[in-house]
Design a protein around this motif. Structure first.
Motif, PDB file in Angstrom:
ATOM      1  N   ALA A  73       0.829  -1.204   0.000  1.00  0.00           N
ATOM      2  CA  ALA A  73       0.000   0.000   0.000  1.00  0.00           C
ATOM      3  C   ALA A  73       0.866   1.257   0.000  1.00  0.00           C
ATOM      4  O   ALA A  73       0.583   2.210  -0.744  1.00  0.00           O
ATOM      5  N   ARG A  74       1.925   1.264   0.804  1.00  0.00           N
ATOM      6  CA  ARG A  74       2.848   2.411   0.816  1.00  0.00           C
ATOM      7  C   ARG A  74       3.537   2.573  -0.528  1.00  0.00           C
ATOM      8  O   ARG A  74       3.718   3.690  -1.018  1.00  0.00           O
ATOM      9  N   TYR A  75       3.938   1.459  -1.135  1.00  0.00           N
ATOM     10  CA  TYR A  75       4.590   1.497  -2.444  1.00  0.00           C
ATOM     11  C   TYR A  75       3.680   2.164  -3.479  1.00  0.00           C
ATOM     12  O   TYR A  75       4.113   3.074  -4.198  1.00  0.00           O
ATOM     13  N   TRP A  76       2.427   1.723  -3.547  1.00  0.00           N
ATOM     14  CA  TRP A  76       1.511   2.275  -4.548  1.00  0.00           C
ATOM     15  C   TRP A  76       1.172   3.728  -4.261  1.00  0.00           C
ATOM     16  O   TRP A  76       0.993   4.528  -5.187  1.00  0.00           O
ATOM     17  N   GLN A  77       1.100   4.098  -2.983  1.00  0.00           N
ATOM     18  CA  GLN A  77       0.875   5.503  -2.645  1.00  0.00           C
ATOM     19  C   GLN A  77       2.031   6.355  -3.165  1.00  0.00           C
ATOM     20  O   GLN A  77       1.816   7.412  -3.754  1.00  0.00           O
ATOM     21  N   GLY A  78       3.253   5.881  -2.969  1.00  0.00           N
ATOM     22  CA  GLY A  78       4.429   6.598  -3.473  1.00  0.00           C
ATOM     23  C   GLY A  78       4.442   6.686  -4.987  1.00  0.00           C
ATOM     24  O   GLY A  78       4.760   7.738  -5.559  1.00  0.00           O
ATOM     25  N   GLU A  79       4.114   5.595  -5.646  1.00  0.00           N
ATOM     26  CA  GLU A  79       4.070   5.603  -7.110  1.00  0.00           C
ATOM     27  C   GLU A  79       3.022   6.588  -7.620  1.00  0.00           C
ATOM     28  O   GLU A  79       3.242   7.297  -8.601  1.00  0.00           O
ATOM     29  N   ALA A  80       1.876   6.621  -6.951  1.00  0.00           N
ATOM     30  CA  ALA A  80       0.810   7.546  -7.350  1.00  0.00           C
ATOM     31  C   ALA A  80       1.250   8.992  -7.167  1.00  0.00           C
ATOM     32  O   ALA A  80       0.968   9.849  -8.014  1.00  0.00           O
ATOM     33  N   GLU A  81       1.943   9.276  -6.065  1.00  0.00           N
ATOM     34  CA  GLU A  81       2.432  10.632  -5.828  1.00  0.00           C
ATOM     35  C   GLU A  81       3.444  11.042  -6.888  1.00  0.00           C
ATOM     36  O   GLU A  81       3.421  12.168  -7.376  1.00  0.00           O
ATOM     37  N   ARG A  82       4.339  10.121  -7.259  1.00  0.00           N
ATOM     38  CA  ARG A  82       5.321  10.426  -8.301  1.00  0.00           C
ATOM     39  C   ARG A  82       4.657  10.647  -9.659  1.00  0.00           C
ATOM     40  O   ARG A  82       5.150  11.418 -10.474  1.00  0.00           O
ATOM     41  N   ALA A  83       3.542   9.972  -9.887  1.00  0.00           N
ATOM     42  CA  ALA A  83       2.840  10.093 -11.171  1.00  0.00           C
ATOM     43  C   ALA A  83       1.999  11.364 -11.252  1.00  0.00           C
ATOM     44  O   ALA A  83       1.532  11.724 -12.319  1.00  0.00           O
TER      45      ALA A  83
END
Length: 112
Positions: free
Chosen positions: A47-57
């Motif tokens: 969940a943290r990984y995808w949150q970070g990826e979403a923020e970078r996107a």
């Protein structure tokens, strides 16, 4: 209002869904994802990984909803931990359906 899983199935049939890790990463890189749906039974690290990826996107919203089995079933597949919805309208309707069901107590709560 339709069940949230119905909106995910519509996204798949309209070819507006990225299903699984690799497809979601690619769709995020291409700027196509409007909403990431992460299974509630996925690990906190995921969940943290995808949150970070979403923020970078950019401005991609991430919610936790359903189980891996439920997400996979909505996509016509086996268990899936993450789905990217690549259409603004479908993402809107999915979120509205989740909110309506959450308010009525008929489906699991959404975590953001």
């Amino acid at each position: 209002m339709a069940d949230p899983a119905t909106w995910l199935g519509l996204a798949r049939r309209a070819n507006k869904a990225a299903i699984g890790r690799m497809a979601c990463r690619q769709a995020l890189r291409e700027g196509r994802v409007r909403l990431l749906v992460v299974a509630q039974d996925a690990s906190e690290g995921a969940a943290r990984y995808w949150q970070g990826e979403a923020e970078r996107a950019g401005a991609v919203r991430v919610i936790r909803w359903g189980t891996r089995v439920a997400l996979g079933s909505a996509m016509g597949r086996g268990p899936v931990a993450v789905i990217g919805v690549c259409d603004e309208g479908l993402a809107f309707h999915f979120l509205g359906s989740v909110s309506a069901r959450d308010a009525s107590g008929r489906s699991p709560a959404v975590q953001e």
